[in-house]
Design an enzyme around this catalytic site. Sequence first.
Site, PDB file in Angstrom:
ATOM      1  N   THR A 195       0.847  -1.192   0.000  1.00 51.61           N
ATOM      2  CA  THR A 195       0.000   0.000   0.000  1.00 51.61           C
ATOM      3  C   THR A 195       0.881   1.240   0.000  1.00 51.61           C
ATOM      4  O   THR A 195       2.098   1.152   0.154  1.00 51.61           O
ATOM      5  CB  THR A 195      -0.902   0.012   1.249  1.00 51.61           C
ATOM      6  OG1 THR A 195      -0.069  -0.186   2.384  1.00 51.61           O
ATOM      7  CG2 THR A 195      -1.949  -1.080   1.194  1.00 51.61           C
ATOM      8  N   TYR A 196       0.253   2.405  -0.131  1.00 50.27           N
ATOM      9  CA  TYR A 196       0.984   3.672  -0.240  1.00 50.27           C
ATOM     10  C   TYR A 196       1.938   3.865   0.928  1.00 50.27           C
ATOM     11  O   TYR A 196       1.587   3.625   2.079  1.00 50.27           O
ATOM     12  CB  TYR A 196      -0.008   4.833  -0.317  1.00 50.27           C
ATOM     13  CG  TYR A 196       0.616   6.110  -0.820  1.00 50.27           C
ATOM     14  CD1 TYR A 196       1.318   6.122  -2.011  1.00 50.27           C
ATOM     15  CD2 TYR A 196       0.505   7.291  -0.099  1.00 50.27           C
ATOM     16  CE1 TYR A 196       1.906   7.279  -2.473  1.00 50.27           C
ATOM     17  CE2 TYR A 196       1.085   8.465  -0.564  1.00 50.27           C
ATOM     18  CZ  TYR A 196       1.788   8.445  -1.750  1.00 50.27           C
ATOM     19  OH  TYR A 196       2.368   9.594  -2.209  1.00 50.27           O
ATOM     20  N   MET A 197       3.165   4.308   0.598  1.00 47.30           N
ATOM     21  CA  MET A 197       4.232   4.289   1.608  1.00 47.30           C
ATOM     22  C   MET A 197       4.359   5.575   2.420  1.00 47.30           C
ATOM     23  O   MET A 197       5.172   5.654   3.317  1.00 47.30           O
ATOM     24  CB  MET A 197       5.574   3.951   0.947  1.00 47.30           C
ATOM     25  CG  MET A 197       6.059   4.972  -0.067  1.00 47.30           C
ATOM     26  SD  MET A 197       5.174   4.787  -1.622  1.00 47.30           S
ATOM     27  CE  MET A 197       5.435   6.357  -2.397  1.00 47.30           C
ATOM     28  N   LEU A 244      -2.138   9.543  -3.663  1.00 47.85           N
ATOM     29  CA  LEU A 244      -3.292   9.995  -2.887  1.00 47.85           C
ATOM     30  C   LEU A 244      -2.994  11.097  -1.881  1.00 47.85           C
ATOM     31  O   LEU A 244      -3.907  11.659  -1.310  1.00 47.85           O
ATOM     32  CB  LEU A 244      -3.961   8.800  -2.181  1.00 47.85           C
ATOM     33  CG  LEU A 244      -3.290   8.252  -0.930  1.00 47.85           C
ATOM     34  CD1 LEU A 244      -4.206   7.248  -0.254  1.00 47.85           C
ATOM     35  CD2 LEU A 244      -1.967   7.619  -1.218  1.00 47.85           C
TER      36      LEU A 244
END
Lengths: 735, 168
Positions: free
Chosen positions: A179-181, B123
Amino acid sequence: MKLPKLPSSRRFEQPGRLDINRVNAQQARRFLDRIVGYMVSPLLWEKIARGLSAGRVQSVAVRLIAEREAEIRAFVPEEYWNLQALLNTSRGEQTKYDVFKYRGEDFEPKTGEQTQQAVKALEGAKYKVVAREDKPTQSKPSAPFITSTLQQAASTRLGYGVKKTMMLAQRLYEAGYITYMRTDSTNLSADALQACRSYIEENFGKPYLPEKPNFYSSKEGAQEAHEAIRPSDVNLPPNQLSGMDRDAERLYNLIWQQFVACQMTPAQFTSTTVIVGAGDYQLKAKGRVIRFDGFLKVAPPVAKKDDEGLLPDVKVGDELTLAQLLPSQHFTKPPARYSEASLVRELEKRGIGRPSTYASIISTIQERGYVHVKSRRFYADKMGDVVTERLVESFKDLMDYGFTANMEESLDAVATGQKDWRNLLDEFYADFSNKLTKAQGSEFGMRGNEPTETDITCDKCGRHMQIRIGSTGVFLGCSGYALPPKERCKNTKNLVPGDEVVDVDKDEEAESRQLRSKRRCKLCNAAMDSYLLDETRKLHICGNNPDCSGFEVEQGSFKLKGYEGPVIECDKCGSQMQLKTGRFGKYFGCTNEACSNTRKLLRNGEAAPPKMDAIDMPDLKCDKVDDHYVLRDGAAGLFLAASQFPKNRETRAPLVRELVPYKDQLDPKYHYLVSAPQKDPDGVATVIRFSRKTKEHYVQAEVDGKPTGWKAFYEKGRWQISDGAKKGTSKGGKG
Amino acid sequence: MGKSLVIVESPAKAKTINKYLGSNFIVKSSVGHIRDLPTSGSAAPVDAKARAAEAAKTRKLSAEEKDEHRRRKSRDQLIKRMGVDPYNHWEAHYEILPGKEKVVDELKRLAESADQIFLATDLDREGEAIAWHLRESIGGDPERYRRVVFNEITKTAIQQALRTTGPS
């Protein structure tokens, strides 16, 4: 095609729309950083030294390191001793005990004598177990990774720097593996939780699966509900990634283990403490035995601590026999230096920076020349100290930890639409521009970079030298520098740092030992930095310089070290030439002061070929100035230069016939040039030119500095004519 | 349904996303930031004549006026260099980053023939800002743009993200 409508995502009030509030928060951050950087830096150039820079968050991060540096140099390590004893049971099992009480008081010997007294008393003592306690303990898994904890773990477990960790994490994210770090939330999605619990049950069985999922609370104010860093697919084991290198695989392994472990049951231990009495003394040993491994099954502990391991089965009243007493000397430790990862943790704790900015803060501060990393620890450079102090004096708010943290919160408020970004900027700017105007003033403005006087005499003019701080480091400069041009003395002396960098990873007390080896300032008691002046003098400068003017000169015989670069032999005088850095980049300079020979460092890493000595041509007058030429050999071949260059800035290419009278002085490798045609068929004198492309000399006919097209090249031992003028159309027949 | 353009910031990310989307999607990357405040190397060339005319005007000023003029001029120059004006509602002067003109031109060309443009940058706020810069630089009807966010680049996550942000 009609797609089913799904509930909108948690965060967006308007799915699919750009969130202009978040964009404005980002713009505000960019503008704040730009204003501070572009407006404060020129002030530093004016007041302190050219080429310096300030940054809104960077300067605050440097402050943390500079303050730690000041704490370390103010710290005086104190001696203390530890006494341990190896005791045997009647069955011959040996355990190491710490002596911890003397007549009911804590046993904390400060000197070797005190310890020796205890050793003497204990050598003849009877050892008997007086207490034993066994109690169940447990250890819980830690939360899944967020940016800062991942950086920390990758640093301690894998030895990765913050930049490397983030680069690898980004690669894993972009390939779809994690997932986004950049996140400060330990949230896990319901899907991820479910997948993880199934994985644990299938692979390890029920005892490893807690009844309910484990929840970990995030820090308050965590930015915009993200998720923790976790594998996208828990069923993908660490060794089955495709297209990832070994380093990325190891990072994935770390993330995968942390994630699976965080949803497993605690590890269960039995912790045992045994206390042994011996005369007036009491000794203690601790041990821990694992009963159930729990989460440790996937995430084995890194290092075994001292209190781990099985204690022999001894009961109260058992007698033990002494095998050996082990006294050891220690020194108290100064506050630890920051590593990259621990600095990130400190920034996070203070609310400075955000997951998306940590990595850039860490690399920016190292590029600016205020701090450097040695043996994976931060050291503040002298210029970092000075600039930090000046900024703190003139920009109290800007450099304040709380203010910087509040600014992050205000930016968060902008992102959620609770605050107007332009108002935030206006508020900041009103105060900032006031402070800036005041700092620019000469009366109450920012303090300058004042040198420290010494009694070391200048070897050029006999005045005193001063300790000066430049962007390249600390050096000695003559006090005659500020005088009017005629009396001015520009003598400077390099100071070679004499302190070695210690490696605390290999030796915990190395920093204390180094501090003890340093002189303490007579004025303020801070540790002094030592520099080698020459083979006979060492200069000790107070660590608080320039605020403290303390310095000492130590006489002795010292070996000049500190230079580890390549050495070549000087082609002029036979001394050593060392690699130096100058205005035009790297070059080899002769260490013999009387010899000013230099050789450029070429792109391929080798020294440029030795330069020919300039040939004096007293009969050849300059064209424009009252001087004569010398023949020089430069990067662009042979050329004539005024003998008084650079006072007389005149250079030109030589004619072939001008070289002939000096053939005997010319390097034999250039003798072929003398044999070149001195005139073209039209009687125009030929000029020696150099082709940068082929790196060879050639001759050509020139009229008023313009080539006629007639050229000659030296090939295979003879001059080959190429007459562009005859073949060409436009310039034919000229001259 | 015509072609859709999906823009991300990294080529590696584009490659992964491309695997999960059908042939009616074109995935392109902006290769990082495309637009920012001016960099030091992007100053406009100086017009010698205009400069001479300016100099002639100030020649006759009094010492105080000259001082004032110099101060204002250096302030104006600083604001120009910074690309953001604290005295004028924080008006910003963004420039396409040097070397990024080709990327922007290609994105513009692809955007022209696309029905929809999905801005699928990271994001966090920085990603949001890149998405905004992309929309501002490419231009056209803002209704064509959709911002998509996902926390991981998996087939399910991508498809769901595109679905929830699709035409409403």
